[in-house]
Every structure is written in C-alpha cells, then in structure tokens.
Design an enzyme around this catalytic site. Sequence first.
Site, PDB file in Angstrom:
ATOM      1  N   MET A 139     -48.233  95.189  22.338  1.00 22.56           N
ATOM      2  CA  MET A 139     -46.902  95.175  21.752  1.00 22.56           C
ATOM      3  C   MET A 139     -46.878  95.847  20.370  1.00 22.56           C
ATOM      4  O   MET A 139     -45.970  96.616  20.059  1.00 22.56           O
ATOM      5  CB  MET A 139     -46.394  93.734  21.641  1.00 22.56           C
ATOM      6  CG  MET A 139     -44.932  93.635  21.251  1.00 22.56           C
ATOM      7  SD  MET A 139     -44.351  91.946  21.118  1.00 22.56           S
ATOM      8  CE  MET A 139     -44.216  91.485  22.831  1.00 22.56           C
TER       9      MET A 139
ATOM     10  N   TYR B 184     -56.589  94.027  26.847  1.00 20.76           N
ATOM     11  CA  TYR B 184     -56.155  93.009  27.813  1.00 20.76           C
ATOM     12  C   TYR B 184     -56.637  93.305  29.224  1.00 20.76           C
ATOM     13  O   TYR B 184     -56.731  94.460  29.641  1.00 20.76           O
ATOM     14  CB  TYR B 184     -54.628  92.973  27.851  1.00 20.76           C
ATOM     15  CG  TYR B 184     -53.995  92.249  26.687  1.00 20.76           C
ATOM     16  CD1 TYR B 184     -54.275  90.902  26.445  1.00 20.76           C
ATOM     17  CD2 TYR B 184     -53.106  92.907  25.848  1.00 20.76           C
ATOM     18  CE1 TYR B 184     -53.671  90.232  25.383  1.00 20.76           C
ATOM     19  CE2 TYR B 184     -52.488  92.253  24.791  1.00 20.76           C
ATOM     20  CZ  TYR B 184     -52.775  90.914  24.569  1.00 20.76           C
ATOM     21  OH  TYR B 184     -52.180  90.272  23.529  1.00 20.76           O
TER      22      TYR B 184
ATOM     23  N   LYS C 212     -25.521 108.980  18.155  1.00 17.02           N
ATOM     24  CA  LYS C 212     -25.594 107.701  18.886  1.00 17.02           C
ATOM     25  C   LYS C 212     -27.055 107.237  18.978  1.00 17.02           C
ATOM     26  O   LYS C 212     -27.976 108.033  18.771  1.00 17.02           O
ATOM     27  CB  LYS C 212     -24.998 107.883  20.286  1.00 17.02           C
ATOM     28  CG  LYS C 212     -25.768 108.860  21.165  1.00 17.02           C
ATOM     29  CD  LYS C 212     -24.969 109.252  22.402  1.00 17.02           C
ATOM     30  CE  LYS C 212     -25.764 110.205  23.281  1.00 17.02           C
ATOM     31  NZ  LYS C 212     -24.928 110.781  24.349  1.00 17.02           N
TER      32      LYS C 212
HETATM   33  C1  LIG Z   1     -25.032 112.178  24.335  1.00 16.77           C
HETATM   34  C2  LIG Z   1     -23.864 113.044  24.556  1.00 16.77           C
HETATM   35  C3  LIG Z   1     -23.836 114.353  24.028  1.00 16.77           C
HETATM   36  C4  LIG Z   1     -25.029 114.991  23.362  1.00 16.77           C
HETATM   37  O1  LIG Z   1     -25.888 115.511  24.342  1.00 16.77           O
HETATM   38  P1  LIG Z   1     -27.195 116.376  23.937  1.00 16.77           P
HETATM   39  O2  LIG Z   1     -27.678 116.886  25.238  1.00 16.77           O
HETATM   40  O3  LIG Z   1     -28.149 115.451  23.286  1.00 16.77           O
HETATM   41  O4  LIG Z   1     -26.738 117.453  23.025  1.00 16.77           O
HETATM   42  C5  LIG Z   1     -22.661 115.067  24.162  1.00 16.77           C
HETATM   43  N1  LIG Z   1     -21.573 114.545  24.796  1.00 16.77           N
HETATM   44  C6  LIG Z   1     -21.585 113.307  25.338  1.00 16.77           C
HETATM   45  C7  LIG Z   1     -20.369 112.810  26.023  1.00 16.77           C
HETATM   46  C8  LIG Z   1     -22.733 112.525  25.251  1.00 16.77           C
HETATM   47  O5  LIG Z   1     -22.735 111.309  25.803  1.00 16.77           O
END
Ligand SMILES: *Cc1c(COP(=O)(O)O)cnc(C)c1O
Length: 389
Positions: A314, A265, A38
Amino acid sequence: MTGTGRAWIELDMNNLRHNIKVLKSFLPDRCSIMAVVKANAYGHGLVEMARELNKNGIRSFCVATVQEGVELRKYGIQGEILILGYTHPEQLQLLTRYRLMQTVIDYEYAKTLNCYGSRIAVHIKVDTGMHRLGEPWVNIDNILRIFKFKNLDIKGIYMHLSAVDSDRQANKNFTQKQIDDFYYVLSRIQKQGFALPKVHIQSSYGVFNRPDLSCDYARIGIALYGMLSTFNDTKEYNIGLRPVLSVKARVSAVKTLSAGETVGYGLDYTTHHRMKIAVITIGYADGIPRCLSGGIGYVLINGKKAFVVGRICMDQMIVDVTDIENVMQGDIAVIIGKSGKAEITACELAEKAGTIANEILSRLGTRLERVITRSNRSFRCNSAVRKHA
Ligand SMILES: *Cc1c(COP(=O)(O)O)cnc(C)c1O
C-alpha cells in the site's frame, strides 16, 4: 526543499508553458484553449495547475464536478469554469454562488435548471453518437426549445468526438458524421433566429486529427500535460510535447539477502542468488498500479533500472538494486520521469499496467506532495508533423 521527504510529484511549469505554445500553434487564432483540469488536473494537482495556466493566459477551464469548480474559485482561479458532468439539483446553488457554468445534459435536465429560480449559465451538450451525455442530435425540436428557456443563460454548445483517436477509416467516417450532424443542429438553431453561442468540439486528439475544424474553444486535457494517451501515439504524432509531471520517492532501506530468502507478502518471491534490494517509499495507495508487481514494473535509481521484487504494498515497494552501486538510504527513486539519461514516461508505465496514461496520471494519490519546478530549456516548436493531415 519541502515536500520531498517521502514521495512527491514535481511539476515542470516550463514544460507546461511549452505545451501551451505548441497547442496554440495547432489552433486557429480565434480558438482558445479550454484547459481540462478534471480529476485533480489528471493527478497533477488542480490548484497548482490552474494557477499556472492562469499565469500563462488561460482563462477557460473544464472540470468534471461542481466540487472541482468550487475548489478552483476558492483558490482564486480567474476566468470561466465549465462543469462537464451532472450536478444534482441539491447542489445547484453552488453554480451561481461560485460563478460556474453547467452542462445541459439533456432536455429534461434543461427543464430542471430552468425551474431552479435564478439564472444559470450553461453550455448545451449535443449527443452525436457517443451516447454518454447530451441531448440526442435528432431531437432538434428539444434543442430549439432549450434556447427559449428564460432562466438559462446559454454561453455555449458542444459535442464530444468518440472515435477521433483512431485513423481507421470506419472511425474517421464516424467522426465526420458526428461533426456533420452537429453542424446541422447549429444551422437549424440559426435558422430559428437564435444567435449561436460559443461552439466547441475537439479534445486533444481532435485538435491533432481534425485541425481543419474552426471552433471557439478546444477542450484540451492530456496534451497539455505533455503526452497523448499511449506510448505509440505520443511517438507517432511527434508533436514535441513535454511531460509536466515526474513522480519520485525515497529509498528508505537497503538490504543484502542471500539465495533462498523471500521478499514481501505471500512468499511470492524467493531470491535465486545473493541479492541487494531497496525499499521505496511509495505504493499502490499513491497510485502505483499493483499489477506492476513481480518484476513487471521498475523505477530508476542513479539512471539505472531497478525492477519491482514481489508484491507492491500500500505505502511501499521493494526493488532489485543488485546491479546498482552505492544505493543508500535517502536516495531518490524515479517512478515517472528522468534519472540521468534514462526516462520512464507515464505512457510506458500505462502500457505495462494495461491501461492509458490518463488513468495512471489521474489515479496519483493526494498523499503525494506537489512541488513546482522550472527547467530552463528554451522553447523550440517542432515542425508539427501531423499524422493524419
Ligand atoms: C476529459 C474530456 C476532455 C479532455 O480530453 P483529452 O483527451 O484529455 O484532451 C474533453 N472533453 C470532454 C467532454 C471530456 O470529458
């Protein structure tokens, strides 16, 4: 090399391969890694990482959103893809078109999915105390009803541990209670005559702190990328993970200033003495936390620390190179990674910014190009020292 003109991310895929091997050594044989990719694979680059994971035999992925799942399919990623988050009913057609598995957020959502019109592959999430997503475990009757829904192809059932990263006794007890409640739900499902689908509980910390669990999958994110969330944990757990990612940028200008001149800045910084500064081609839009301004953060140039001067901009930042010889336009500055014998880890940067490595990584900008490298260090598995074993 292309992609290394301004600011970029290097992905050492041999380190990824190493991390996979280390993680497999912690998991029972029947348990597979579900790679959590993700948020652009924690900033590493979704497609780059998923392709390499595929090449290393990983066939299961977790993403947060349906768009991330679609992206993986468009780039030909093989295997199963589970969406951990909510998908709005307007987007359900994407699930079937791109062969994605959807998390059943709760009983209400199960009804929505069941009424969609065609069969949807799902994993049921059970809330055992995180109180984020999942049908509360006490509503066992609702969970059993979901198993009767004709249009749900139930591939898995899972839960998330909310306190498994801590060794405080209260947290350990909470984790145990979560696990017990979940297994109680599973036993009731079996008692009703339903076959259990695939079961998963652990994320990275769960794998290391509860290696006794024996599931079908472990949903692993941060550890695959070569660290735990904090500098201390990464050091204490001593698992021998290797960071996959480095962040680098160019020196675009070098200037010598005399005492009493201002930098950046807001007239925020005034030189106290003659000083040499370098402008670096990376800024907060690329994911460098602006709170590292004013001498808190540093980069590495020629193996030496160059502290941030004034406010991070930025697209650029200015660093002090007074004590570094021969810094020239076009040189490379390391923001995360190694330079000579020195190294800055994502965890160290996170600590300075008051956050965890996960946040630093996942906020790295899409403007950074991803370059694949392969270091030639051979695999050596540390004797897996487990903190809480
Ligand atoms: C992000 C997530 C993981 C992974 O977690 P890590 O600590 O990065 O291994 C596993 N399960 C769910 C539901 C998550 O949202």
